[in-house]
Every structure is written in C-alpha cells, then in structure tokens.
Design a protein around this motif. Structure first.
Motif, PDB file in Angstrom:
ATOM      1  N   SER A 312       0.838  -1.617  -0.076  1.00 38.31           N
ATOM      2  CA  SER A 312       0.174   0.286   0.414  1.00 38.31           C
ATOM      3  C   SER A 312       0.868   0.738   0.061  1.00 38.31           C
ATOM      4  N   LEU A 313       2.020   1.125   0.818  1.00 40.86           N
ATOM      5  CA  LEU A 313       3.000   2.626   0.434  1.00 40.86           C
ATOM      6  C   LEU A 313       3.176   2.633  -0.953  1.00 40.86           C
ATOM      7  N   PHE A 314       3.649   2.037  -1.312  1.00 41.91           N
ATOM      8  CA  PHE A 314       4.727   1.894  -3.033  1.00 41.91           C
ATOM      9  C   PHE A 314       3.010   2.477  -3.554  1.00 41.91           C
ATOM     10  N   LYS A 315       1.358   1.924  -3.505  1.00 42.32           N
ATOM     11  CA  LYS A 315       0.286   2.343  -4.201  1.00 42.32           C
ATOM     12  C   LYS A 315      -0.107   4.167  -4.167  1.00 42.32           C
ATOM     13  N   LEU A 316       0.191   4.560  -3.300  1.00 41.40           N
ATOM     14  CA  LEU A 316       0.530   5.530  -2.799  1.00 41.40           C
ATOM     15  C   LEU A 316       1.055   7.218  -3.327  1.00 41.40           C
ATOM     16  N   PHE A 317       2.208   5.720  -4.144  1.00 39.06           N
ATOM     17  CA  PHE A 317       2.419   6.947  -5.652  1.00 39.06           C
ATOM     18  C   PHE A 317       1.584   6.930  -6.817  1.00 39.06           C
ATOM     19  N   SER A 318       1.433   7.789  -7.964  1.00 41.35           N
ATOM     20  CA  SER A 318       0.643   7.432  -8.746  1.00 41.35           C
ATOM     21  C   SER A 318       1.945   6.770 -10.130  1.00 41.35           C
ATOM     22  N   ALA A 319       1.776   6.551 -11.544  1.00 37.72           N
ATOM     23  CA  ALA A 319       2.824   5.987 -12.112  1.00 37.72           C
ATOM     24  C   ALA A 319       3.801   7.244 -12.160  1.00 37.72           C
ATOM     25  N   ASN A 320       3.541   8.384 -12.735  1.00 41.17           N
ATOM     26  CA  ASN A 320       4.606   9.143 -13.276  1.00 41.17           C
ATOM     27  C   ASN A 320       5.140   9.749 -11.918  1.00 41.17           C
ATOM     28  N   ASP A 321       5.178   9.918 -10.910  1.00 43.61           N
ATOM     29  CA  ASP A 321       5.401  10.546  -9.710  1.00 43.61           C
ATOM     30  C   ASP A 321       7.187   9.694  -9.910  1.00 43.61           C
ATOM     31  N   THR A 322       7.941  10.741 -10.023  1.00 39.81           N
ATOM     32  CA  THR A 322       9.987  10.224  -9.857  1.00 39.81           C
ATOM     33  C   THR A 322       9.743   9.545  -8.514  1.00 39.81           C
ATOM     34  N   ARG A 323       9.298  10.496  -7.103  1.00 36.64           N
ATOM     35  CA  ARG A 323       9.577   9.935  -6.153  1.00 36.64           C
ATOM     36  C   ARG A 323       9.671   8.522  -5.860  1.00 36.64           C
ATOM     37  N   ARG A 324       8.495   7.514  -6.715  1.00 34.60           N
ATOM     38  CA  ARG A 324       8.404   6.193  -6.427  1.00 34.60           C
ATOM     39  C   ARG A 324       9.503   5.423  -6.735  1.00 34.60           C
ATOM     40  N   ALA A 325      10.173   5.729  -8.063  1.00 34.27           N
ATOM     41  CA  ALA A 325      11.500   4.867  -8.320  1.00 34.27           C
ATOM     42  C   ALA A 325      12.445   5.013  -8.024  1.00 34.27           C
ATOM     43  N   VAL A 326      12.526   6.100  -6.950  1.00 35.19           N
ATOM     44  CA  VAL A 326      13.881   6.929  -5.839  1.00 35.19           C
ATOM     45  C   VAL A 326      13.311   5.928  -4.789  1.00 35.19           C
ATOM     46  N   THR A 327      12.396   5.541  -4.715  1.00 38.10           N
ATOM     47  CA  THR A 327      12.110   5.542  -2.460  1.00 38.10           C
ATOM     48  C   THR A 327      12.362   3.587  -3.229  1.00 38.10           C
ATOM     49  N   PHE A 328      10.941   2.658  -4.284  1.00 39.99           N
ATOM     50  CA  PHE A 328      11.520   2.203  -3.862  1.00 39.99           C
ATOM     51  C   PHE A 328      12.141   1.141  -5.142  1.00 39.99           C
ATOM     52  N   TYR A 329      12.396  -0.376  -5.194  1.00 39.74           N
ATOM     53  CA  TYR A 329      13.062  -0.993  -6.023  1.00 39.74           C
ATOM     54  C   TYR A 329      12.648  -2.438  -6.390  1.00 39.74           C
ATOM     55  N   ASP A 330      12.296  -3.833  -6.831  1.00 38.82           N
ATOM     56  CA  ASP A 330      11.642  -4.533  -6.803  1.00 38.82           C
ATOM     57  C   ASP A 330      13.073  -5.288  -8.396  1.00 38.82           C
ATOM     58  N   SER A 331      13.978  -4.472  -7.743  1.00 41.85           N
ATOM     59  CA  SER A 331      14.644  -5.566  -9.335  1.00 41.85           C
ATOM     60  C   SER A 331      16.229  -5.306  -8.421  1.00 41.85           C
ATOM     61  N   VAL A 332      17.399  -6.170  -9.896  1.00 44.76           N
ATOM     62  CA  VAL A 332      18.485  -5.587  -8.654  1.00 44.76           C
ATOM     63  C   VAL A 332      19.448  -6.214 -10.377  1.00 44.76           C
ATOM     64  N   TYR A 333      20.359  -5.885 -10.754  1.00 47.08           N
ATOM     65  CA  TYR A 333      20.721  -5.854 -12.067  1.00 47.08           C
ATOM     66  C   TYR A 333      21.621  -7.166 -11.615  1.00 47.08           C
ATOM     67  N   ASN A 334      22.261  -8.755 -12.423  1.00 51.50           N
ATOM     68  CA  ASN A 334      22.788  -9.067 -12.173  1.00 51.50           C
ATOM     69  C   ASN A 334      24.437  -9.161 -12.971  1.00 51.50           C
ATOM     70  N   ALA A 335      25.494  -9.246 -12.822  1.00 50.15           N
ATOM     71  CA  ALA A 335      26.715  -8.400 -13.727  1.00 50.15           C
ATOM     72  C   ALA A 335      26.558  -9.772 -14.581  1.00 50.15           C
ATOM     73  N   ALA A 336      26.354 -11.306 -13.515  1.00 50.35           N
ATOM     74  CA  ALA A 336      26.960 -12.521 -13.884  1.00 50.35           C
ATOM     75  C   ALA A 336      25.990 -12.890 -14.752  1.00 50.35           C
ATOM     76  N   THR A 337      24.575 -12.846 -15.464  1.00 48.57           N
ATOM     77  CA  THR A 337      24.029 -12.603 -16.097  1.00 48.57           C
ATOM     78  C   THR A 337      23.622 -11.951 -17.335  1.00 48.57           C
ATOM     79  N   GLY A 338      23.873 -10.131 -17.241  1.00 48.35           N
ATOM     80  CA  GLY A 338      23.527  -9.279 -17.533  1.00 48.35           C
ATOM     81  C   GLY A 338      22.046  -8.769 -17.511  1.00 48.35           C
ATOM     82  N   LYS A 339      21.575  -9.381 -16.597  1.00 50.01           N
ATOM     83  CA  LYS A 339      20.013  -9.070 -16.803  1.00 50.01           C
ATOM     84  C   LYS A 339      19.778  -9.030 -15.248  1.00 50.01           C
ATOM     85  N   TYR A 340      18.605  -8.307 -15.096  1.00 50.07           N
ATOM     86  CA  TYR A 340      17.833  -7.951 -14.459  1.00 50.07           C
ATOM     87  C   TYR A 340      16.902  -8.635 -13.236  1.00 50.07           C
TER      88      TYR A 340
END
Length: 494
Positions: A312-340
């Motif tokens: 619900s905390l994540f959902k407080l932000f609209s999709a175009n609110d630039t604070r959302r991507a700064v405040t949260f992450y749901d993926s990590v880049y894996n250098a070994a595979t070159g993928k997120y």
C-alpha cells in the motif's frame, strides 16, 4: 568534510548517569578518557571537541548502529505506518517496534535515549569549557553556537519521543551519586531551552568552505526553529522562521531531480539544509549509513534490514511520480547474467532511497557514503504550506505555491484550488509522507496530528493492531528508572 568525518572519539568527562548507564564499553578504554581541565587549552582542542559532538550523530561509542542512519529510524519508522522489520530479523526488540508491542526494557528504546544524552553531554561540556580558551573570538562563538544547535536538535528528539525528560545543561561535577539523580523536566521548559539555543544558533554563518561543509548554519537553525514552533502549533512564529529560511539569502532550492537529494555526488547541495555526514572508508567504528543496505541482501539471500509495511505504501504514488522509483526498487541487475532479477514476494518492493549507487558492486553498501538529510528544503516548503493553512483557516495562494513546488518537482499535477482547510491539511500530510519515506518524519507527523490519528493509522495494519494511545510516546527505559529513583514512567507502561 574532513573536519567532521575524521573526528577522534574522545570522552571528555565522566558523563551523565542517565546517558551512559549500561554502555559498559565507555568505561573499558581508559586511553580515551581525557579530563576537561586537561583538554580545553587550544583552538585545536575546541574544534576537536565540537567535531566529536557531530560524531554522536553518525556513530556509537559502543559500536552499535548510529543514531541517524539506523537507530532513530528503528523507532520512528518501524513504529509508524510506513515500515516493518525485516522478515529475517530475529531481534525481538526490533520486531516489537514494528508490532507496537515494545516494553520498557526494549534495548532499542534504551539505546536511542542513551545516544541522545551522550551527544547532549558532549555539547554541554563544550559549551561550558570553550569560552575559557584563548582563541579567535569569532571562531569561539561559532563553535559554541554549533554545539547549541546540536544540543537543541537532540533535546527536540528527546522531548518528542519521551515527553518530559531531564533537562541537563552542565556536566555534573559532584561526586555524590544522589546529585546525579534528576527528575523529568516539563516539556514547556525543555522547549524553552531548545528555542533559546536555536535563537543563538541563528547567528551561525550562512555557509562554509569546502572543508567545513556539513556544519550547522544559521539557515539550519532557522529551519529547525520553524519545525519546533510548528510542532508546538505556534504557527505565526513558525512562518516567521520559514520566511527567514526562504528569503534570507541562503541559496536553498529543490534539486530539479529528486534522486539527487540522496546521492554521494550531490551531497550538501542546495536542498540540504542540515545533513548527518557519511563517507566511505572513514576508519571510524560504524560511521556508515546503515539504511543503505538493501542491496547487500541480494548476494546473501536475506531480506533488507527494513521493509515497507506492505504494498500500500508503494501504491500511494502515481506511476508518473518520480519519487516512486527513487524510494523503492523491485529488481537488481545481475552482472553475472547481464539481466535484471525481479523480486516476487509479499515484501517487495524494497526501500531504495539510501542505496549508494557510486559503489561497485552495489552489494557493498557497508561502505555507503550517502548522507542522512535531517532538514531538506522540501520540508521547509511543506511546513510553509501547513502553517499558512492553519493561520488563515484555509489554504492561501502562497500555501498552494509552496506545496505545488514539491509536487512539480515530483512530476505530478498541482493541487486544484478550492480545498477547505481540513482537506488541504490532509493533502500536506500525504505529501509529507510520500516525500520523506525513511527520513524519520512520519511517526512525528502522525503524533502531532493527535493520538487518535496515530492509532487509527496503525490499526489499518494487522501487524500493528496492538497500538493504543500510549504509543504517542515511547517508554522511559527501564534501566534509567531503576538507576534514577526520581524518574517516573510514561502512562500505559509498567
């Protein structure tokens, strides 16, 4: 920031019983003990002493988590509707903060009390002893005012967290143990001292050269004084201080990009009114911002140290609110595979705000050099919107301008004019919640709206259903009650 970040930890005097009880490590290193009469002789002594006061903000004498950057957040974020403990965390005292079931013996509640008084004690000793040093008078006055600023900040935290607290302004010089027992001082008297210290601190410089960046300024004192008055609902005095911050020639402004408020390369920028300083490889015990360790968990297979209360905390932000991507992450880049790698579990997304993206690999967040922002210009703008709304019985055009500056930077639409006082007030607090996640504001904001607001907010979260009116204050630590017979417990705690 060399003058602040490479300070040497020096215990200048015996200290307060209320600030060091159970901090056994303080008495286990006799080489670090220097009597104040021996120490306060030169300009270098005075500067080192004040640097050591700053050091109480980003490190702990016993090697525990720092006050700012972890410890304070455990109380005011985990006990709010923003945050929970990590599912991997087995510490019962940390978990209790997230479920509103903490008791008087909670080690984290005790640690914050001790850290706050430890810093106050250092400030008191400096304020008492620096005036006697033969040195440049301008520098001497500045160092004393810096000490008063930090003392005011620490007492402001104490009085908001615990209510009436012992007001101690001098290092005790009596050898009689009974003289060290101090009763709780009424909040009004504590606030009077906080305001006096900050008024003196407003005479600090507007800024510093590169080597002294991060020290308290006159603008920081005005901004903190505005927050003190706002907490007291002294709207007119708060607005007067806010206007001095905005129009006082300090050069404060919002970063065009919200991301830059939380990165090493842009630290101590125009939005940063006062920040606790961190740097990579200081060589000092625990001088790291521990809020940054989300990425560490990726390689260890554990969860981050703290997580959002739910999606619900994540959902407080609209999709175009630039604070959302700064405040949260749901993926990590894996250098070994070159993928997120995208996380899919009940606890994602994770907190992203304090991750130091200058580090390689990202998982080495124990070297984080991201500062902890105590006062940002965005806070001043939202305080201005709130104060104007309360003074005028509804939002003025200047109130809309202030909140919309924050919203425009986040790339979301301006508030539509025509809101009533209550609706505009709710809009300000919602904006504050989204703007300051993980920055230690939310619990304080809920409390100052009233106990009912706090309890109602927490009851919406199953894990926090035990919340009650007593949770508008934390308990006086049990060990302090046991050591000091003059201390009385807060209502609702045994």
């Amino acid at each position: 920031m060399k003058n602040l970040s490479t300070y040497k930890i020096i215990l200048l005097a015996a200290g307060l019983i209320i600030s060091i009880t159970s901090c056994n490590k303080l008495s286990e290193n006799p080489k670090s003990v220097i009597e104040s009469a021996q120490f306060y002789k030169t300009t270098s002594d005075a500067t080192a002493a004040v640097n050591a006061i700053y050091g109480t903000l980003n490190s702990d004498p016993a090697g525990d988590f720092p006050l700012y950057g972890r410890q304070l957040n455990l109380l005011v974020e985990n006990a709010s509707d923003n945050q929970l403990y990590s599912p991997s965390n087995t510490n019962p005292d940390v978990r209790a903060l997230g479920t509103e079931s903490y008791i008087t013996s909670n080690s984290r509640v005790q640690k914050v009390w001790q850290q706050l008084y430890y810093g106050i004690n250092r400030a008191n000793i400096a304020i008492d002893n620096i005036p006697a040093i033969s040195m440049d008078t301008t520098l001497r006055a500045r160092l004393i005012r810096e000490s008063k600023f930090i003392r005011a900040l620490l007492y402001f935290n104490l009085v908001r967290l615990y209510g009436d607290v012992p007001l101690v302004l001098h290092n005790p010089n009596s050898t009689n143990i009974e003289d060290l027992f101090i009763a709780r001082t009424p909040q009004d008297a504590v606030y009077t001292q906080i305001i006096a210290d900050l008024k003196d601190a407003t005479n600090l410089p507007k800024g510093y050269s590169t080597t002294d960046l991060g020290r308290a300024t006159g603008g920081a004192a005005h901004a903190l004084l505005a927050k003190v008055y706002l907490t007291r609902q002294d709207w007119n005095n708060s607005l007067a201080q806010i206007n001095l911050v905005v129009n006082g020639g300090y050069g404060y402004a919002l970063f065009p990009n919200y991301y830059d408020a939380f990165q090493k390369a842009t630290k101590n920028g125009p939005e940063h009114i006062f920040s606790v300083q961190y740097e990579t490889n200081l060589g000092e015990a625990n001088s790291i911002n521990d809020l940054s360790q989300s990425f560490t968990s990726f390689n260890t297979g554990t969860f981050p140290i703290d997580i959002p209360v739910d999606n619900s905390l994540f959902k407080l932000f609209s999709a175009n609110d630039t604070r959302r991507a700064v405040t949260f992450y749901d993926s990590v880049y894996n250098a070994a595979t070159g993928k997120y790698v995208v996380f899919h579990n009940a606890y994602t997304p994770y907190f992203n705000k304090f991750v130091d993206y200058s580090l390689s690999p990202l998982s080495s967040q124990t070297l984080s050099a991201v500062n902890y922002p105590v006062l940002r210009y965005a806070d001043v703008l939202l305080m201005k919107a709130e104060a104007l709304n309360e003074i005028s019985g509804g939002p003025t055009s200047d109130a809309y301008t202030a909140i919309n500056q924050v919203r425009t930077r986040a790339h979301i639409a301006n508030l539509t004019p025509g809101l009533g006082q209550a609706d505009f007030r709710d809009s300000v607090f919602l904006e504050r919640r989204k703007e300051f996640i993980q920055e230690g504001h939310r619990w304080f904001d809920l409390v100052r709206q009233g106990g009912t607001v706090l309890v109602d907010a927490l009851h919406k979260i199953p894990a926090k259903s035990a919340a009650s009116s007593k949770n508008t204050l934390f308990p006086i630590p049990l060990i302090e009650i046991q050591q000091n017979p003059k201390l009385k417990q807060n209502p609702g705690y045994n």
